[in-house]
Design a protein around this motif. Structure first.
Motif, PDB file in Angstrom:
ATOM      1  N   ASN A   1      -3.655   3.920   4.480  1.00 33.42           N
ATOM      2  CA  ASN A   1      -4.062   2.854   5.388  1.00 33.42           C
ATOM      3  C   ASN A   1      -3.701   3.239   6.812  1.00 33.42           C
ATOM      4  OD1 ASN A   1      -1.194   2.192   4.888  1.00 33.42           O
ATOM      5  ND2 ASN A   1      -1.637   0.394   6.087  1.00 33.42           N
ATOM      6  N   SER A   2      -4.575   2.856   7.676  1.00 36.12           N
ATOM      7  CA  SER A   2      -4.322   3.064   9.096  1.00 36.12           C
ATOM      8  C   SER A   2      -4.769   1.834   9.842  1.00 36.12           C
ATOM      9  CB  SER A   2      -5.033   4.326   9.589  1.00 36.12           C
ATOM     10  OG  SER A   2      -6.426   4.247   9.334  1.00 36.12           O
TER      11      SER A   2
ATOM     12  N   GLU B   1      -9.872   5.293   3.504  1.00 39.97           N
ATOM     13  CA  GLU B   1      -9.062   4.113   3.793  1.00 39.97           C
ATOM     14  C   GLU B   1      -8.981   3.207   2.562  1.00 39.97           C
ATOM     15  OE1 GLU B   1      -6.958   1.615   6.654  1.00 39.97           O
ATOM     16  OE2 GLU B   1      -7.665   3.659   6.827  1.00 39.97           O
ATOM     17  N   GLY B   2      -7.762   2.863   2.167  1.00 39.89           N
ATOM     18  CA  GLY B   2      -7.551   1.965   1.041  1.00 39.89           C
ATOM     19  C   GLY B   2      -7.529   2.625  -0.323  1.00 39.89           C
TER      20      GLY B   2
ATOM     21  N   THR C   1      -6.509  -0.738   8.495  1.00 39.45           N
ATOM     22  CA  THR C   1      -6.523  -1.930   7.661  1.00 39.45           C
ATOM     23  C   THR C   1      -5.215  -2.678   7.877  1.00 39.45           C
ATOM     24  OG1 THR C   1      -7.872  -0.807   6.000  1.00 39.45           O
ATOM     25  CG2 THR C   1      -6.701  -2.790   5.292  1.00 39.45           C
TER      26      THR C   1
ATOM     27  N   VAL D   1      -2.301  -4.437   6.829  1.00 33.73           N
ATOM     28  CA  VAL D   1      -1.494  -4.642   5.638  1.00 33.73           C
ATOM     29  C   VAL D   1      -0.120  -5.107   6.099  1.00 33.73           C
ATOM     30  CG1 VAL D   1      -0.532  -3.572   3.569  1.00 33.73           C
ATOM     31  CG2 VAL D   1      -2.753  -2.813   4.431  1.00 33.73           C
TER      32      VAL D   1
ATOM     33  N   TRP E   1       0.831  -1.212   0.000  1.00 30.47           N
ATOM     34  CA  TRP E   1       0.000   0.000   0.000  1.00 30.47           C
ATOM     35  C   TRP E   1       0.857   1.250   0.000  1.00 30.47           C
ATOM     36  CZ3 TRP E   1      -5.310   0.066   2.773  1.00 30.47           C
ATOM     37  CH2 TRP E   1      -6.104  -0.981   2.293  1.00 30.47           C
TER      38      TRP E   1
ATOM     39  N   ARG F   1      -1.536   4.246  -1.276  1.00 22.94           N
ATOM     40  CA  ARG F   1      -2.882   4.019  -0.724  1.00 22.94           C
ATOM     41  C   ARG F   1      -2.858   4.337   0.761  1.00 22.94           C
ATOM     42  NH1 ARG F   1      -4.739  -1.843  -2.433  1.00 22.94           N
ATOM     43  NH2 ARG F   1      -6.634  -1.141  -1.414  1.00 22.94           N
TER      44      ARG F   1
END
Length: 104
Positions: A21-22, A90-91, A24, A26, A14, A19
């Protein structure tokens, strides 16, 4: 004298695609795993440390594990250290967000 060293987690897929993200989960990608391993080796030979604290995010835990494993250290998890939540962003990539809600 006590010192505080702050380390950001290694790279993820990501990160390379910009992208957001927090919350999520990954995992580290191959590059991120290598970054964590190189940092672990560098710190193991150059800087003693006695305590290791990390966010509960998978990528942070993986990075912390790379640092902890050579020293057989425990990782103290700090739930409050989780990243900001980006909500509906998000994402999504930065380019996607800039293009607007309809992608135009």
């Amino acid at each position: 004298m006590k010192q505080l060293l702050l380390v950001r987690h290694g790279g993820t897929d990501w990160n390379t695609t910009a992208r957001l993200n927090s919350h999520t989960e990954v995992a580290l990608d191959v590059v991120g795993e290598g970054q964590a391993a190189r940092l672990a080796q560098h710190l193991h030979t150059s800087l003693p440390f006695f305590s290791l604290w990390a966010s509960p995010a998978l990528r942070a835990q993986q990075t912390a594990w790379a640092l902890a494993e050579p020293r057989a250290m425990a990782i103290h998890t700090i739930p409050e250290a989780f990243a900001w939540h980006f909500g509906t962003f998000e994402g999504r990539s930065v380019a996607d967000i800039r293009s607007g809600p309809d992608g135009a």
